[in-house]
Design an enzyme around this catalytic site. Sequence first.
Site, mmCIF file in Angstrom:
data_model
loop_
_atom_site.group_PDB
_atom_site.id
_atom_site.type_symbol
_atom_site.label_atom_id
_atom_site.label_comp_id
_atom_site.label_asym_id
_atom_site.label_seq_id
_atom_site.Cartn_x
_atom_site.Cartn_y
_atom_site.Cartn_z
ATOM 1 N N SER A 118 0.825 -1.207 0.000
ATOM 2 C CA SER A 118 0.000 0.000 0.000
ATOM 3 C C SER A 118 0.855 1.251 0.000
ATOM 4 O O SER A 118 0.358 2.330 -0.306
ATOM 5 C CB SER A 118 -0.869 0.037 1.253
ATOM 6 N N HIS A 139 -1.006 -2.488 -7.230
ATOM 7 C CA HIS A 139 -1.766 -2.179 -6.020
ATOM 8 C C HIS A 139 -3.266 -2.334 -6.278
ATOM 9 O O HIS A 139 -3.924 -1.425 -6.790
ATOM 10 C CB HIS A 139 -1.424 -0.745 -5.567
ATOM 11 N N GLU A 151 -3.568 0.445 -9.113
ATOM 12 C CA GLU A 151 -2.487 1.421 -9.297
ATOM 13 C C GLU A 151 -1.258 0.636 -9.748
ATOM 14 O O GLU A 151 -0.844 -0.308 -9.059
ATOM 15 C CB GLU A 151 -2.145 2.105 -7.966
ATOM 16 N N ASN A 189 -3.436 6.096 -1.335
ATOM 17 C CA ASN A 189 -3.296 6.249 0.112
ATOM 18 C C ASN A 189 -2.760 7.609 0.533
ATOM 19 O O ASN A 189 -2.985 8.041 1.658
ATOM 20 C CB ASN A 189 -2.427 5.126 0.668
HETATM 21 N N1 LIG Z 1 -6.266 -4.495 3.457
HETATM 22 C C1 LIG Z 1 -6.415 -3.668 2.450
HETATM 23 O O1 LIG Z 1 -7.486 -3.041 2.271
HETATM 24 C C2 LIG Z 1 -5.292 -3.473 1.462
HETATM 25 C C3 LIG Z 1 -5.553 -2.804 0.258
HETATM 26 C C4 LIG Z 1 -4.535 -2.687 -0.687
HETATM 27 C C5 LIG Z 1 -3.275 -3.209 -0.414
HETATM 28 N N2 LIG Z 1 -3.030 -3.832 0.791
HETATM 29 C C6 LIG Z 1 -1.676 -4.381 1.004
HETATM 30 O O2 LIG Z 1 -1.731 -5.782 0.738
HETATM 31 C C7 LIG Z 1 -0.774 -6.465 1.546
HETATM 32 C C8 LIG Z 1 -1.494 -7.532 2.353
HETATM 33 O O3 LIG Z 1 -2.440 -6.900 3.192
HETATM 34 P P1 LIG Z 1 -3.670 -7.711 3.817
HETATM 35 O O4 LIG Z 1 -4.644 -6.693 4.276
HETATM 36 O O5 LIG Z 1 -4.089 -8.788 2.880
HETATM 37 O O6 LIG Z 1 -2.944 -8.364 5.095
HETATM 38 P P2 LIG Z 1 -3.428 -9.622 5.963
HETATM 39 O O7 LIG Z 1 -2.867 -9.401 7.321
HETATM 40 O O8 LIG Z 1 -4.894 -9.856 5.804
HETATM 41 O O9 LIG Z 1 -2.676 -10.866 5.259
HETATM 42 C C9 LIG Z 1 -1.272 -10.978 5.212
HETATM 43 C C10 LIG Z 1 -0.927 -12.456 5.031
HETATM 44 O O10 LIG Z 1 0.481 -12.553 4.778
HETATM 45 C C11 LIG Z 1 0.922 -13.762 5.362
HETATM 46 N N3 LIG Z 1 2.375 -13.756 5.508
HETATM 47 C C12 LIG Z 1 3.140 -13.123 6.419
HETATM 48 N N4 LIG Z 1 4.443 -13.400 6.194
HETATM 49 C C13 LIG Z 1 4.496 -14.195 5.105
HETATM 50 C C14 LIG Z 1 5.554 -14.825 4.377
HETATM 51 N N5 LIG Z 1 6.833 -14.673 4.729
HETATM 52 N N6 LIG Z 1 5.242 -15.610 3.315
HETATM 53 C C15 LIG Z 1 3.945 -15.792 2.959
HETATM 54 N N7 LIG Z 1 2.893 -15.224 3.607
HETATM 55 C C16 LIG Z 1 3.183 -14.440 4.671
HETATM 56 C C17 LIG Z 1 0.180 -13.807 6.703
HETATM 57 O O11 LIG Z 1 0.163 -15.130 7.245
HETATM 58 C C18 LIG Z 1 -1.212 -13.313 6.274
HETATM 59 O O12 LIG Z 1 -2.055 -14.401 5.933
HETATM 60 C C19 LIG Z 1 -0.084 -5.401 2.386
HETATM 61 O O13 LIG Z 1 1.109 -5.005 1.749
HETATM 62 C C20 LIG Z 1 -1.109 -4.276 2.404
HETATM 63 O O14 LIG Z 1 -0.531 -3.014 2.619
HETATM 64 C C21 LIG Z 1 -4.010 -3.984 1.720
#
Ligand SMILES: NC(=O)c1ccc[n+]([C@@H]2O[C@H](COP(=O)([O-])OP(=O)(O)OC[C@H]3O[C@@H](n4cnc5c(N)ncnc54)[C@H](O)[C@@H]3O)[C@@H](O)[C@H]2O)c1
Length: 296
Positions: A118, A139, A151, A189
């Site tokens: 993000s 993104h 994005e 963001n």
């Molecule tokens: N939540 C949102 O609305 C949103 C929107 C756009 C982008 N993002 C981005 O997407 C990414 C993920 O966010 P999320 O909300 O899905 O997080 P989340 O916490 O729901 O999921 C993250 C997952 O990554 C896994 N993980 C951690 N370390 C790992 C590794 N070494 N290898 C494999 N898996 C691993 C965890 O077990 C978890 O299941 C982040 O970079 C976040 O900034 C989030």
Amino acid sequence: MKNIVVIGAGTMGNGIAHTFAQTGFKVDLVDVSQQALDKGLATITKNLDRIVAKGNLTETQKQETLTKISTFTNLADCAANADLIVEAATENLDLKLKIFRQMDELAPENCILATNTSSISITKIASVTNRPEKVIGMHFMNPVPIMKLVEIIKGYSTSPQTFSAIFDLSKTLGKVPVEVNDYPGFVANRILMPMINEAIETLYNGVAGVEEIDTVMKLGMAHPMGPLQLADFIGLDVCLAILNVMYEGFKNPKYAPNPLLVNMVTAGKLGAKSGEGFYDYAENKKAEKVSKMFLK
Ligand SMILES: NC(=O)c1ccc[n+]([C@@H]2O[C@H](COP(=O)([O-])OP(=O)(O)OC[C@H]3O[C@@H](n4cnc5c(N)ncnc54)[C@H](O)[C@@H]3O)[C@@H](O)[C@H]2O)c1
């Protein structure tokens, strides 16, 4: 591109895997946690059921989509044939750098390495690989199967070939890609998070309660959802991480996260995914107001 690897089966990873599989790609979904993989697959199945119920997919197409997804707890077991790896693991710089070193080591030379971060610098992530020209930001927005925007973030060294491959691929997925340069928070963001932070500041200052703030923004500005509820759905830990990246990246106090946000994350109140944030999501008490406790 045929073989896609998605790293992380959380909120975003399972949506990204779903979207690729439904478009016809073979997807290997990787997470360190077997529980997260099981939960991710259950979410994909539930979301496909919804699409079937709406008449936009047949039961056979749903089954075909599911058979395209395989799960792994180790990247080494599936990286060798990847054409594209999309990293969607937890928003943490050190973790992403570690994962990108692994991706670079395990993936074939021509494989593009994308991140769904993000806010973390694509240029910084690319710098730990031997192929910075093939590293790019992809993104997606939450919920991925529904939201149209992607994005596409060009790091300092991202090549035009990598950019156009990912731009065109996003269109193939039925998305609308937007070209963005690599500065903290990118576009989405950089504009959204200061608004969410200001809504938290408004609550923290006792100007109004949770529902009142969200109602003003919904009815007054025609936002489909108030900023505090949106923060709950994004994840308060994710919001905090993004604000910190912008605060440190620009060295500008206007991005400093509000102390209430810091306290809530420290207390494990991460929003919808933990059952409580600005609203209470436990036991189907969706959107129950917990605002008064924050009012001075
Ligand atoms: N939540 C949102 O609305 C949103 C929107 C756009 C982008 N993002 C981005 O997407 C990414 C993920 O966010 P999320 O909300 O899905 O997080 P989340 O916490 O729901 O999921 C993250 C997952 O990554 C896994 N993980 C951690 N370390 C790992 C590794 N070494 N290898 C494999 N898996 C691993 C965890 O077990 C978890 O299941 C982040 O970079 C976040 O900034 C989030």
